[in-house]
Design an enzyme around this catalytic site. Sequence first.
Site, PDB file in Angstrom:
ATOM      1  N   ASN A 190       0.769  -1.208  -0.157  1.00  0.00           N
ATOM      2  CA  ASN A 190      -0.033  -0.153   0.171  1.00  0.00           C
ATOM      3  C   ASN A 190       0.886   1.274  -0.076  1.00  0.00           C
ATOM      4  O   ASN A 190       1.903   1.158   0.645  1.00  0.00           O
ATOM      5  CB  ASN A 190      -1.003   0.029   1.204  1.00  0.00           C
ATOM      6  CG  ASN A 190      -1.764  -1.082   1.255  1.00  0.00           C
ATOM      7  OD1 ASN A 190      -2.270  -1.488   0.355  1.00  0.00           O
ATOM      8  ND2 ASN A 190      -2.167  -1.605   2.193  1.00  0.00           N
ATOM      9  N   HIS A 234       6.491  -1.824   3.825  1.00  0.00           N
ATOM     10  CA  HIS A 234       6.376  -3.118   4.036  1.00  0.00           C
ATOM     11  C   HIS A 234       5.550  -3.775   2.921  1.00  0.00           C
ATOM     12  O   HIS A 234       4.774  -3.338   2.227  1.00  0.00           O
ATOM     13  CB  HIS A 234       5.301  -3.038   5.464  1.00  0.00           C
ATOM     14  CG  HIS A 234       4.397  -2.408   5.459  1.00  0.00           C
ATOM     15  ND1 HIS A 234       4.309  -1.085   5.624  1.00  0.00           N
ATOM     16  CD2 HIS A 234       2.966  -2.571   5.418  1.00  0.00           C
ATOM     17  CE1 HIS A 234       3.086  -0.365   5.802  1.00  0.00           C
ATOM     18  NE2 HIS A 234       2.468  -1.439   5.421  1.00  0.00           N
TER      19      HIS A 234
HETATM   20  P1  AMP Z   1      -0.623  -0.535   5.816  1.00  0.00           P
HETATM   21  O1  AMP Z   1      -2.207  -0.453   6.164  1.00  0.00           O
HETATM   22  O2  AMP Z   1      -0.306  -0.958   4.563  1.00  0.00           O
HETATM   23  O3  AMP Z   1       0.311   0.460   6.069  1.00  0.00           O
HETATM   24  O4  AMP Z   1      -0.230  -1.964   6.651  1.00  0.00           O
HETATM   25  C1  AMP Z   1       0.092  -1.744   8.139  1.00  0.00           C
HETATM   26  C2  AMP Z   1      -0.250  -3.062   8.760  1.00  0.00           C
HETATM   27  O5  AMP Z   1       0.375  -3.042   9.984  1.00  0.00           O
HETATM   28  C3  AMP Z   1      -1.726  -3.285   9.244  1.00  0.00           C
HETATM   29  O6  AMP Z   1      -2.165  -4.380   8.418  1.00  0.00           O
HETATM   30  C4  AMP Z   1      -1.793  -3.546  10.593  1.00  0.00           C
HETATM   31  O7  AMP Z   1      -2.620  -4.318  11.166  1.00  0.00           O
HETATM   32  C5  AMP Z   1      -0.338  -3.915  10.972  1.00  0.00           C
HETATM   33  N1  AMP Z   1       0.232  -3.597  12.197  1.00  0.00           N
HETATM   34  C6  AMP Z   1       0.165  -2.410  12.795  1.00  0.00           C
HETATM   35  N2  AMP Z   1       0.712  -2.225  14.124  1.00  0.00           N
HETATM   36  C7  AMP Z   1       1.216  -3.697  14.008  1.00  0.00           C
HETATM   37  C8  AMP Z   1       1.916  -4.262  15.151  1.00  0.00           C
HETATM   38  N3  AMP Z   1       2.329  -3.821  16.302  1.00  0.00           N
HETATM   39  N4  AMP Z   1       2.238  -5.539  14.969  1.00  0.00           N
HETATM   40  C9  AMP Z   1       1.775  -6.336  13.849  1.00  0.00           C
HETATM   41  N5  AMP Z   1       1.092  -5.458  12.809  1.00  0.00           N
HETATM   42  C10 AMP Z   1       0.912  -4.399  13.139  1.00  0.00           C
END
Ligand code: AMP
Length: 115
Positions: free
Chosen positions: A88, A101
């Site tokens: 994203n 990521h």
């Molecule tokens: P995005 O929306 O592409 O920026 O993805 C960010 C992702 O990070 C989301 O799917 C969240 O659920 C995940 N996320 C946020 N904080 C954490 C955390 N502490 N541990 C694992 N995943 C996380």
Amino acid sequence: MAEETVFGKILSGEIPSTEVYSDEEFYAFRDINPGAPTHVLVIPRKPIPKITDATEEDAPLLGRLLLAANRIAEQEGLTEKGFRFVINCGEWGGQTVFHLHLHILGGRPLQWPPG
Ligand code: AMP
């Protein structure tokens, strides 16, 4: 200096995570709010905020990111049935954490388009 993100804190160990894969360049862990039975995030240790911030210098890193994600998908047993990689970018792309990521999603049939 840019403010550290939650993923920077995961890399430093300040915030816990469930490790799936780790090497000198990448770290992979389970998404805290999974969107599929298998939902893994692969991040470079280098804090590139978003994919459009990557430069020519990052080209080998981006190639290795995909290859690492392939290995993780295999390790997670996703290769035979298939899976999805997602990056994203920015607000309308649904990016909420500004540390590059790659999502690996699998474990069930995935709808397309994602909406
Ligand atoms: P995005 O929306 O592409 O920026 O993805 C960010 C992702 O990070 C989301 O799917 C969240 O659920 C995940 N996320 C946020 N904080 C954490 C955390 N502490 N541990 C694992 N995943 C996380």
